[in-house]
Write an enzyme that holds these catalytic residues in place. Structure first.
Site, PDB file in Angstrom:
ATOM      1  N   SER A  21       0.862  -1.179   0.000  1.00  0.00           N
ATOM      2  CA  SER A  21       0.000   0.000   0.000  1.00  0.00           C
ATOM      3  C   SER A  21       0.896   1.225   0.000  1.00  0.00           C
ATOM      4  O   SER A  21       1.714   1.381  -0.912  1.00  0.00           O
ATOM      5  CB  SER A  21      -0.940  -0.035   1.216  1.00  0.00           C
ATOM      6  N   HIS A  48      -2.334  -1.015  -3.509  1.00  0.00           N
ATOM      7  CA  HIS A  48      -3.397  -0.022  -3.378  1.00  0.00           C
ATOM      8  C   HIS A  48      -3.055   1.138  -4.308  1.00  0.00           C
ATOM      9  O   HIS A  48      -1.985   1.736  -4.210  1.00  0.00           O
ATOM     10  CB  HIS A  48      -3.498   0.473  -1.938  1.00  0.00           C
ATOM     11  N   ASP A 141      -4.412  -4.835   5.792  1.00  0.00           N
ATOM     12  CA  ASP A 141      -4.698  -5.648   4.616  1.00  0.00           C
ATOM     13  C   ASP A 141      -3.608  -6.703   4.424  1.00  0.00           C
ATOM     14  O   ASP A 141      -2.418  -6.413   4.521  1.00  0.00           O
ATOM     15  CB  ASP A 141      -4.778  -4.753   3.376  1.00  0.00           C
TER      16      ASP A 141
END
Length: 199
Positions: A21, A48, A141
């Site tokens: 991310s 992401h 995540d």
């Protein structure tokens, strides 16, 4: 820092999964740049990603590696030595051991694409024959996906949270207790190369 590896058959891996991310473009650049050009499996990456980066991420990462890098397409066939990047607003999933799928199901951990759908679908397709990596990022995540990977006997590599630009995602993965290796970023690609000898 390194955890004791627990996977029994890492040489059987058929795919490398990568989740990142915040800070992930730089981390992916380092990771992909260290992978062997003859990598015998595909790499599937859930980064992401804002839609504004859609047209540039493949080009940016391609400059760091001799592997083919592209945005994944729905129904696309998997090829060894190719890096498939989840496009913005789509979860990247593995439909079966030879085919990808894209999903616009709701965000997971506030993100789409997200790591957990990739990891969980890959476990269903490949069983233990995967190497899953969690790199820099915020939130948690990938933690649920890591647990699924280990439940089926796959191999989990996590960037050392202390060396990550953003430690949320790697820390959550380490805190599961399921990481086989906890490594500085520069050590991850050499470890993958070692676990994936050319066939």
């Amino acid at each position: 820092m390194s955890a004791s590896p627990r996977s029994q058959h890492p040489e059987r891996a058929e795919a490398v999964l990568v989740a990142a991310s915040a800070g992930g473009i730089g981390a992916l650049t380092t990771l992909l740049g260290g992978l062997e050009a003859s990598l015998p499996v595909p790499v599937l990456a859930a980064q992401h990603l804002r839609r504004s980066r859609e047209s540039s991420i493949a080009a940016i990462l391609s400059r760091a590696t001799s592997l083919d890098v592209k945005l994944a397409e729905d129904g696309e066939s998997l090829r060894a030595g190719t890096v498939y990047i989840a496009p913005p607003d789509h979860h990247l999933c593995v439909k079966n051991p030879k085919e990808l799928s894209l999903s616009q199901a709701g965000p997971v951990n506030f993100a789409r694409p997200a790591a957990d759908p990739l990891f969980e679908s890959a476990v269903r397709a490949f069983g233990p024959r995967i190497i899953a990596c969690v790199l820099t990022g915020t939130d948690s995540d990938g933690a649920l996906g890591v647990a699924e990977v280990k439940a089926r006997g796959g191999t989990v590599i996590v960037q050392d949270p202390a060396s990550a630009e953003f430690h949320g995602m790697p820390k959550a993965a380490v805190d599961t207790g399921f990481a086989d290796y906890v490594l500085d970023l520069e050590d991850i690609a050499p470890t993958i190369n070692r676990l994936l000898p050319v066939r």
